[in-house]
Design a protein around this motif. Structure first.
Motif, PDB file in Angstrom:
ATOM      1  N   PRO A 160       2.991   7.479  -5.442  1.00 19.11           N
ATOM      2  CA  PRO A 160       3.562   6.214  -4.958  1.00 19.11           C
ATOM      3  C   PRO A 160       3.876   5.238  -6.085  1.00 19.11           C
ATOM      4  O   PRO A 160       4.823   4.444  -5.970  1.00 19.11           O
ATOM      5  N   ASN A 161       3.104   5.303  -7.175  1.00 15.96           N
ATOM      6  CA  ASN A 161       3.377   4.416  -8.303  1.00 15.96           C
ATOM      7  C   ASN A 161       4.702   4.776  -8.965  1.00 15.96           C
ATOM      8  O   ASN A 161       5.488   3.902  -9.346  1.00 15.96           O
ATOM      9  N   GLY A 219       9.674  -2.028  -4.232  1.00 21.87           N
ATOM     10  CA  GLY A 219       9.153  -1.090  -5.217  1.00 21.87           C
ATOM     11  C   GLY A 219       7.928  -1.618  -5.936  1.00 21.87           C
ATOM     12  O   GLY A 219       6.958  -0.878  -6.168  1.00 21.87           O
ATOM     13  N   PHE A 220       7.950  -2.894  -6.294  1.00 21.74           N
ATOM     14  CA  PHE A 220       6.812  -3.486  -7.005  1.00 21.74           C
ATOM     15  C   PHE A 220       5.569  -3.454  -6.127  1.00 21.74           C
ATOM     16  O   PHE A 220       4.475  -3.085  -6.583  1.00 21.74           O
ATOM     17  N   ALA A 221       5.722  -3.829  -4.847  1.00 22.69           N
ATOM     18  CA  ALA A 221       4.582  -3.805  -3.935  1.00 22.69           C
ATOM     19  C   ALA A 221       4.069  -2.383  -3.745  1.00 22.69           C
ATOM     20  O   ALA A 221       2.849  -2.150  -3.736  1.00 22.69           O
ATOM     21  N   PHE A 222       4.978  -1.419  -3.631  1.00 23.54           N
ATOM     22  CA  PHE A 222       4.593  -0.019  -3.450  1.00 23.54           C
ATOM     23  C   PHE A 222       3.795   0.469  -4.652  1.00 23.54           C
ATOM     24  O   PHE A 222       2.764   1.137  -4.509  1.00 23.54           O
ATOM     25  N   GLU A 223       4.268   0.123  -5.843  1.00 17.35           N
ATOM     26  CA  GLU A 223       3.597   0.544  -7.072  1.00 17.35           C
ATOM     27  C   GLU A 223       2.227  -0.092  -7.210  1.00 17.35           C
ATOM     28  O   GLU A 223       1.231   0.586  -7.522  1.00 17.35           O
ATOM     29  N   VAL A 224       2.138  -1.395  -6.979  1.00 13.95           N
ATOM     30  CA  VAL A 224       0.871  -2.113  -7.125  1.00 13.95           C
ATOM     31  C   VAL A 224      -0.155  -1.627  -6.106  1.00 13.95           C
ATOM     32  O   VAL A 224      -1.328  -1.386  -6.446  1.00 13.95           O
ATOM     33  N   ILE A 225       0.276  -1.461  -4.864  1.00  9.96           N
ATOM     34  CA  ILE A 225      -0.644  -1.004  -3.821  1.00  9.96           C
ATOM     35  C   ILE A 225      -1.130   0.414  -4.130  1.00  9.96           C
ATOM     36  O   ILE A 225      -2.323   0.729  -4.001  1.00  9.96           O
ATOM     37  N   GLY A 226      -0.211   1.287  -4.543  1.00  4.45           N
ATOM     38  CA  GLY A 226      -0.606   2.652  -4.885  1.00  4.45           C
ATOM     39  C   GLY A 226      -1.602   2.695  -6.022  1.00  4.45           C
ATOM     40  O   GLY A 226      -2.594   3.435  -5.970  1.00  4.45           O
ATOM     41  N   ASP A 227      -1.352   1.905  -7.071  1.00  8.33           N
ATOM     42  CA  ASP A 227      -2.275   1.863  -8.208  1.00  8.33           C
ATOM     43  C   ASP A 227      -3.648   1.348  -7.787  1.00  8.33           C
ATOM     44  O   ASP A 227      -4.686   1.867  -8.220  1.00  8.33           O
ATOM     45  N   ARG A 284       1.221  19.961   1.183  1.00  3.73           N
ATOM     46  CA  ARG A 284       1.409  19.115   2.357  1.00  3.73           C
ATOM     47  C   ARG A 284       2.140  17.801   2.068  1.00  3.73           C
ATOM     48  O   ARG A 284       2.704  17.197   2.979  1.00  3.73           O
ATOM     49  N   THR A 285       2.134  17.376   0.821  1.00  6.96           N
ATOM     50  CA  THR A 285       2.562  16.014   0.516  1.00  6.96           C
ATOM     51  C   THR A 285       3.787  16.000  -0.380  1.00  6.96           C
ATOM     52  O   THR A 285       3.854  16.739  -1.366  1.00  6.96           O
ATOM     53  N   SER A 286       4.725  15.115  -0.062  1.00  8.35           N
ATOM     54  CA  SER A 286       5.949  14.974  -0.852  1.00  8.35           C
ATOM     55  C   SER A 286       5.610  14.617  -2.294  1.00  8.35           C
ATOM     56  O   SER A 286       4.670  13.860  -2.560  1.00  8.35           O
ATOM     57  N   GLY A 287       6.395  15.149  -3.220  1.00  8.16           N
ATOM     58  CA  GLY A 287       6.128  14.909  -4.633  1.00  8.16           C
ATOM     59  C   GLY A 287       6.645  13.583  -5.131  1.00  8.16           C
ATOM     60  O   GLY A 287       6.216  13.112  -6.195  1.00  8.16           O
ATOM     61  N   PHE A 288       7.550  12.945  -4.395  1.00  8.67           N
ATOM     62  CA  PHE A 288       8.112  11.697  -4.908  1.00  8.67           C
ATOM     63  C   PHE A 288       8.486  10.732  -3.777  1.00  8.67           C
ATOM     64  O   PHE A 288       7.824   9.724  -3.586  1.00  8.67           O
ATOM     65  N   VAL A 289       9.546  11.039  -3.036  1.00 10.01           N
ATOM     66  CA  VAL A 289       9.973  10.151  -1.941  1.00 10.01           C
ATOM     67  C   VAL A 289       8.956  10.214  -0.807  1.00 10.01           C
ATOM     68  O   VAL A 289       8.583  11.311  -0.378  1.00 10.01           O
TER      69      VAL A 289
END
Length: 261
Positions: free
Chosen positions: A188-189, A152-160, A250-255
């Motif tokens: 993604p954040n 989750g941390f990597a996903f958040e940091v990369i998205g930001d 077209r894009t998922s709102g969360f997952v």
């Protein structure tokens, strides 16, 4: 873990959260910007974690690990939000709240925004402070929690970072970010943030008092997926960015999911 330990941890977290929101409000009055609370949000969790750890350190096991993970996430988020907000004006959400306040606007903002966020901060942080009171060992559930937190941390940091770089390019003004992690989820954040707190919950869930805090990550996930300004932000983006409505379709709102074609 005794009932006294549990109540002591809960009370200490409440005191730390209260101190954070009062300090944030004082800074907000000095800065004349109520979005100061956003910069304090992540740091508030770090303060709660450090306070709980120093009150009763339990060695190098789950107590230290959950403290380090919370401080790492919280300080990074606060710095990111402060760096993003400092160059702009007041957040439109707070401007609209002030516009609706007929009497005692400062008191209303303190009660409606700061106290509310303090209460959420305290409740969401309960897995942290209960994990700090557990026995020192790290079991399989804790290692699973660390893995979920890291994802989750990597996903958040990369998205930001992807969003920061996209906005930094003048050629992207008015455009919608559709590549990277933003191809699979509009937030993604937020999704990464939710994973962070489910990971921390798994560490706390090694023992029974921690299991009982399941509503803490549930609340955080609900706020990220359904609340926390997301509907207002998406309405604003739909009105200000061409193609955003198509991006939503077209894009998922969360997952994260494959985009629709």
């Amino acid at each position: 873990m005794s009932v006294t330990d549990v109540l002591g941890a809960v009370a200490l977290a409440l005191g730390a959260a209260s101190a954070v929101v009062v300090a944030a409000f004082v800074v907000a009055l000095v800065r004349r910007r109520y979005d100061t609370i956003d910069s304090f949000w992540g740091a508030g969790f770090a303060v709660i974690a450090v306070t709980g750890f120093l009150a009763e350190p339990r060695g190098l096991g789950s107590s230290l690990v959950v403290t380090a993970l919370t401080v790492c996430w919280g300080t990074r988020l606060s710095w990111h939000i402060h760096r993003r907000n400092v160059a702009g004006g007041e957040d439109r959400r707070y401007t609209e709240m002030l516009g609706r306040a007929k009497r005692y606007p400062r008191l209303r903002m303190f009660c409606k925004v700061y106290l509310t966020q303090g209460a959420v901060m305290w409740f969401v942080a309960l897995p942290v402070v209960l994990a700090q009171r557990q026995a020192d060992e790290l079991g399989a559930l804790a290692f699973a929690g660390i893995a979920v937190w890291a994802f989750g941390f990597a996903f958040e940091v990369i998205g930001d970072e992807q969003l920061r770089r996209f906005k930094a390019d003048p050629g992207n003004k008015g455009a919608v970010l559709r590549h990277g992690l933003w191809r699979y989820t509009r937030h993604p954040n937020y999704f990464g943030d939710a994973c962070v707190w489910w990971g921390i919950y798994l560490i706390a869930a090694q023992h029974l008092p921690g299991v009982a805090t399941v509503l803490s990550p549930v609340l955080m996930t609900w706020l990220l997926a359904r609340g926390s300004g997301k509907p207002l932000m998406e309405r604003h983006l739909a009105a200000s960015k061409g193609g955003y409505a198509d991006y939503v379709r077209r894009t998922s709102g969360f997952v994260p999911l494959p985009p629709k074609f």
